[in-house]
Design a protein around this motif. Structure first.
Motif, short mmCIF file in Angstrom:
data_model
loop_
_atom_site.label_atom_id
_atom_site.label_comp_id
_atom_site.label_asym_id
_atom_site.label_seq_id
_atom_site.Cartn_x
_atom_site.Cartn_y
_atom_site.Cartn_z
N UNK A 1 10.62 4.46 45.12
CA UNK A 1 10.50 4.27 46.58
C UNK A 1 10.48 5.60 47.32
N UNK A 2 9.66 6.53 46.81
CA UNK A 2 9.43 7.83 47.43
C UNK A 2 10.67 8.73 47.42
N UNK A 3 11.66 8.39 46.64
CA UNK A 3 12.81 9.28 46.46
C UNK A 3 12.85 9.70 44.99
N UNK A 4 13.44 10.87 44.75
CA UNK A 4 13.46 11.43 43.40
C UNK A 4 14.86 11.33 42.82
N UNK A 5 14.91 11.03 41.52
CA UNK A 5 16.20 10.84 40.87
C UNK A 5 16.16 11.40 39.46
N UNK A 6 17.23 12.08 39.05
CA UNK A 6 17.37 12.56 37.68
C UNK A 6 17.86 11.41 36.80
N UNK A 7 17.09 11.15 35.73
CA UNK A 7 17.47 10.10 34.78
C UNK A 7 17.51 10.70 33.37
N UNK A 8 17.21 9.92 32.36
CA UNK A 8 17.28 10.38 30.97
C UNK A 8 16.51 11.68 30.78
N UNK A 9 16.92 12.48 29.80
CA UNK A 9 16.29 13.76 29.54
C UNK A 9 15.15 13.58 28.54
N UNK A 10 13.94 13.90 28.99
CA UNK A 10 12.74 13.78 28.15
C UNK A 10 12.27 15.16 27.66
N UNK A 11 13.20 16.06 27.44
CA UNK A 11 12.83 17.40 26.98
C UNK A 11 12.21 17.34 25.60
N UNK A 12 11.49 18.39 25.22
CA UNK A 12 10.87 18.46 23.90
C UNK A 12 11.92 18.27 22.80
N UNK A 13 13.08 18.87 22.99
CA UNK A 13 14.13 18.78 21.99
C UNK A 13 14.70 17.39 21.82
N UNK A 14 14.48 16.52 22.80
CA UNK A 14 14.95 15.14 22.69
C UNK A 14 13.86 14.17 22.27
N UNK B 1 12.07 12.58 17.31
CA UNK B 1 13.46 12.53 17.79
C UNK B 1 13.68 11.42 18.82
N UNK B 2 12.61 10.91 19.40
CA UNK B 2 12.75 9.82 20.36
C UNK B 2 13.43 8.60 19.72
N UNK B 3 13.38 8.50 18.37
CA UNK B 3 13.96 7.32 17.71
C UNK B 3 15.40 7.54 17.27
N UNK B 4 15.94 8.73 17.45
CA UNK B 4 17.30 9.01 17.00
C UNK B 4 18.33 8.42 17.97
N UNK B 5 19.45 8.04 17.43
CA UNK B 5 20.54 7.51 18.26
C UNK B 5 21.43 8.66 18.70
N UNK B 6 21.01 9.34 19.76
CA UNK B 6 21.73 10.48 20.30
C UNK B 6 21.91 10.27 21.80
N UNK B 7 22.89 10.93 22.42
CA UNK B 7 23.00 10.86 23.89
C UNK B 7 21.74 11.43 24.55
N UNK C 1 14.81 12.76 9.11
CA UNK C 1 13.39 12.82 9.45
C UNK C 1 12.66 13.80 8.55
N UNK C 2 11.33 13.72 8.55
CA UNK C 2 10.54 14.66 7.78
C UNK C 2 10.67 16.06 8.37
N UNK C 3 10.84 17.05 7.49
CA UNK C 3 11.03 18.41 7.96
C UNK C 3 9.74 19.22 7.95
N UNK C 4 8.64 18.62 7.51
CA UNK C 4 7.33 19.26 7.62
C UNK C 4 7.36 20.66 7.01
N UNK C 5 7.11 21.70 7.84
CA UNK C 5 7.05 23.08 7.35
C UNK C 5 8.41 23.79 7.39
N UNK C 6 9.45 23.12 7.79
CA UNK C 6 10.75 23.78 7.98
C UNK C 6 11.50 23.92 6.66
#
Length: 512
Positions: A175-188, A193-199, A224-229
């Protein structure tokens, strides 16, 4: 007769083209809008885009999330909604050059039939057109022009540092107002990682945010798969080799080494990362990273790569695009020189100062001198935060080097990394955990078959990889019996190792 092929415009999604043009036209008070159905959509990792044209010559971009196996469409919709909100917030509260959002819908329940975002076209050209990666055969931008870009990025970073929130998370609009919600950072979100049970936030403090990232790091390492790591065998970097031939030779040797025993996804490698994660949790809890204000949290662009920075012919920044995964973050993470040319690349040291100077020059004279000094100190130590964030997100090819920087920041020269890992590997806790994780290893027969297929007609390279594995004590790291050890320290495959092996191979070939 066979059915006629669909127009190229539907390559990545089936949608109502006429409804899209009608909606765009209505947003411009009925101005006629057209869209070439034969255009092939531009495609990125998470979104695809097409271009619309109006009768007055203006062009818009129409974007929609990809249906990707590595990112569910529901996550793509959340990212689209947050990016649109972030762009609208930036346009309303700053003069940072970003695309204008005219309309968006994060649901498929609309007349167009897919989630979408209408936005302005970025003026200028992407910086990637002129900023070449190391080893590129084409000439790259002069250092003075790169410094000019970095100075402007410093100015933009100051502006971002003034857009502050009481929580760490991503922006959404309601409704035209901005709000901080869940963190969608790359690290999350990335690397599944989107499927992990983390805060996932929003987080009220830096401590909660870092604790969540460490949890994501450790859980990725465990399941999870570690790929090249491979923790003790970082992927070779082009910057460490004089020629492309030597770099490609090092890559071959690295691939040979990690193929033996399927090292990257082995229990041995996973436990090394878990030990590193436990150490990082202790470090971030005890060490305060440099910041002027720990109480509120600035907004940050998640990927200031050369693909997302647009410039004019004089290298003035005209637009910053791709704000997906944007969030507010701890100030110390913002006050670091961005990785260029790509997100995970550490920029040349001579370009740190232009960025810092650009940031300091943007500070108004009304700001206290003590605060300005604090900002400069934070900026000069910003690479600690840069390396920590790349490490926790596993957005790197050199995890060990990043870990070593963070470790030495916390412990100085008083505590050796190698000794810490050797002692940890011998502890009952990690030996027990190793035995549990080992149950998920590939069957030995499957590993041996894959090795046989890989090393077909590569006998010398196979011998080298096997001998190197033996010397590294790869399969005897997490054992109780210490009597047969070859090593007393920690094995780490550095660029010097690959260079030395290449030289030995060359000398062998030249022997009479």
């Amino acid at each position: 007769m066979p059915p006629s092929p669909s127009p190229k415009i539907f390559t990545y999604g089936d949608f109502n083209l006429e409804a899209m043009c009608r909606r765009a036209s209505a947003l411009r008070q009925g101005l006629s809008c057209t869209c070439d159905p034969d255009q092939r959509p531009a495609s990125g990792s998470f979104n695809w885009a097409i271009f619309l044209s109006f009768e007055d010559g203006i062009r818009w971009v129409f974007r929609s999330p990809h249906h990707r196996t590595f990112m569910p469409i529901e996550m793509g919709k959340r990212l689209l909604a947050s990016e649109a909100a972030t762009l609208r917030y930036l346009r309303a509260h700053s003069d940072i050059p970003v695309p204008e959002v005219y309309d968006y819908c994060a649901s498929s329940d609309n007349e167009i039939g897919i989630p979408f975002l209408f936005m302005s076209e970025a003026p200028g050209q992407p910086l990637s057109k002129v900023w070449r990666p190391a080893g590129s055969p084409q000439p790259s931008l002069k250092t003075s022009s790169k410094a000019q870009v970095l100075s402007q990025l410093g100015d933009i970073t100051w502006k971002l540092s003034q857009l502050r929130f009481n929580q760490i998370g991503s922006l959404f609009e309601d409704n035209e107002s901005f709000e901080i919600k869940e963190c969608l950072s790359r690290g999350h979100m990335l690397h599944e990682r989107y499927c992990l049970e983390i805060p996932r936030g929003p987080f009220a403090s830096e401590a909660e945010f870092y604790d969540s990232l460490v949890s994501a790091f450790s859980e990725e390492a465990e399941i999870l798969q570690l790929s090249h790591h491979c923790f003790v065998a970082p992927v070779p970097s082009r910057d460490d080799y004089e020629s492309r031939t030597h770099f490609e030779g090092a890559m071959e040797l690295w691939n040979d080494f990690v193929t033996v025993g399927r090292k990257t996804d082995s229990s041995d490698n996973r436990l090394d990362y878990i030990i590193a994660g436990d150490a990082l949790r202790d470090i971030v809890q005890k060490c305060a990273l440099p910041a002027v204000n720990h109480e509120t949290f600035p907004l940050c662009h998640p990927d200031l790569s050369v693909n997302n920075i647009y410039v004019d012919d004089d290298y003035n920044i005209t637009c910053i695009i791709d704000w997906a995964f944007a969030s507010s973050i701890p100030e110390s993470m913002l006050l670091s020189v961005p990785g260029l040319p790509q997100y995970g690349d550490e920029i040349a040291p001579e370009l740190h100062l232009p960025f810092i100077d650009g940031f300091i020059a943007a500070i108004p004279g009304s700001i206290k001198e003590s605060s300005t000094r604090g900002y400069r100190e934070s900026l000069e130590r910003g690479q600690i935060s840069w390396r920590l964030s790349r490490l926790l997100s596993m957005d790197s090819i050199a995890d060990y080097a990043l870990f070593a920087t963070v470790w030495h920041f916390a412990h100085g020269a008083n505590k050796a990394i190698g000794q810490y890992f050797v002692e940890s590997r011998r502890s009952p806790h990690y030996i027990q955990l190793y035995n549990e994780v080992q149950q998920e290893d590939q069957p030995l027969s499957k590993i041996e078959k894959d090795e046989k297929d890989y090393f077909q007609n590569k006998d010398l390279r196979k011998t080298i990889a096997k001998k190197l594995t033996l010397m590294s004590e790869w399969k005897s790291q997490y054992t109780v019996d210490q009597s047969q050890r070859l090593r007393t320290d920690m094995f780490v495959a550095s660029p010097y190792l690959w260079k030395w092996i290449q030289q030995c191979m060359q000398d062998w070939k030249e022997m009479p």
